[in-house]
Motif scaffolding. Sequence first.
Motif, PDB file in Angstrom:
ATOM      1  N   VAL A  57       0.810  -1.223   0.149  1.00  0.00           N
ATOM      2  CA  VAL A  57      -0.010  -0.025  -0.262  1.00  0.00           C
ATOM      3  C   VAL A  57       1.042   1.436   0.081  1.00  0.00           C
ATOM      4  CG1 VAL A  57      -1.638   1.249   1.295  1.00  0.00           C
ATOM      5  CG2 VAL A  57      -2.125  -1.206   0.863  1.00  0.00           C
ATOM      6  N   MET A  58       1.794   1.018   0.734  1.00  0.00           N
ATOM      7  CA  MET A  58       2.806   2.515   0.759  1.00  0.00           C
ATOM      8  C   MET A  58       3.504   2.539  -0.547  1.00  0.00           C
ATOM      9  SD  MET A  58       2.606   3.562   3.729  1.00  0.00           S
ATOM     10  CE  MET A  58       4.033   4.939   3.727  1.00  0.00           C
ATOM     11  N   GLY A  59       3.221   3.850  -1.193  1.00  0.00           N
ATOM     12  CA  GLY A  59       3.421   4.399  -2.353  1.00  0.00           C
ATOM     13  C   GLY A  59       2.843   3.949  -3.564  1.00  0.00           C
ATOM     14  N   GLY A  82      -0.892   6.245   3.112  1.00  0.00           N
ATOM     15  CA  GLY A  82       0.485   6.180   2.444  1.00  0.00           C
ATOM     16  C   GLY A  82       0.508   6.106   0.891  1.00  0.00           C
ATOM     17  N   MET A  83      -0.798   6.007   0.310  1.00  0.00           N
ATOM     18  CA  MET A  83      -1.080   5.626  -1.180  1.00  0.00           C
ATOM     19  C   MET A  83      -0.574   7.162  -1.647  1.00  0.00           C
ATOM     20  SD  MET A  83      -4.306   3.507  -1.152  1.00  0.00           S
ATOM     21  CE  MET A  83      -4.843   2.308   0.041  1.00  0.00           C
ATOM     22  N   LEU A  84      -0.096   6.966  -2.939  1.00  0.00           N
ATOM     23  CA  LEU A  84       0.095   8.173  -3.619  1.00  0.00           C
ATOM     24  C   LEU A  84      -1.089   8.608  -4.539  1.00  0.00           C
ATOM     25  CD1 LEU A  84       3.773   7.622  -5.076  1.00  0.00           C
ATOM     26  CD2 LEU A  84       2.999   8.934  -3.001  1.00  0.00           C
ATOM     27  N   VAL A  85      -2.220   9.343  -3.940  1.00  0.00           N
ATOM     28  CA  VAL A  85      -3.305   9.614  -4.644  1.00  0.00           C
ATOM     29  C   VAL A  85      -3.086  10.478  -5.778  1.00  0.00           C
ATOM     30  CG1 VAL A  85      -5.532  10.645  -4.429  1.00  0.00           C
ATOM     31  CG2 VAL A  85      -4.718   9.067  -2.589  1.00  0.00           C
ATOM     32  N   CYS A  86      -3.577  10.240  -7.305  1.00  0.00           N
ATOM     33  CA  CYS A  86      -3.138  11.175  -8.323  1.00  0.00           C
ATOM     34  C   CYS A  86      -4.306  11.549  -8.756  1.00  0.00           C
ATOM     35  CB  CYS A  86      -2.464  10.289  -9.147  1.00  0.00           C
ATOM     36  SG  CYS A  86      -0.861   9.611  -8.804  1.00  0.00           S
TER      37      CYS A  86
END
Length: 225
Positions: A57-59, A82-86
């Motif tokens: 999940v991280m990244g 920790g997710m990279l929401v775009c």
Amino acid sequence: MNHAIKQETTFVGIETSKLLLKAVLVSGDEVLCKVVENDLAGYRWLRSWLQKNDVTVMGLRVCMRLDEPNTDAAASALAGMGMLVCDARPGPLEAFARGWGLPDGAARGAVVLAHYCATARPAPWTPPSPAYVELRLWLRRLHAVRQLRKQEMARLEGHFHAGQIALHQLLRQQIACLDAQISEHEAAILAHVRRHPGLPRPPELASGYQRIARHTFGASLAGGH
């Protein structure tokens, strides 16, 4: 090492609605779908589902249409995990969908969002400050009170023409209370922005609220209203 390699080929697209999130996971040649509720329990369940599918999940890059309603809470929660929401912006996303030969409107789908995420890899979104979130909540509350006043004004005229004098007088008093609430909300919003200078202009100011826009975001920004 295996997680790191898989992470580079793993992407998620999320389609939001008021009650649900539809998530599509693209990992290599594998495509999986999960529907969860659009609330804190749902976000946690989505994280657990990803982890059960051996996704770090991280990244993890996650694409959403942040211009759509009902996305704010989900985007903030997933970023906090920790997710990279775009932010999949409408123009590039729709161009991507047309390149796939898809009809108009398909760009909102979670499958398209996931594949767009894998192909375009848009820059991660930066969560807004607490002060900006609070400003948007104030503006939404102000909008709700103003809408209620508009409805009551329509009823007021109906009571008058029907000769319902007692109801007419009572409604006039209620409208006066709503007017006081509107003034209090506007004053609170102005004070809030003055305490937090430099806040971005929220989308709720796209129409109306000329006084707030003029006093808080400058005449140049308010000039179009």
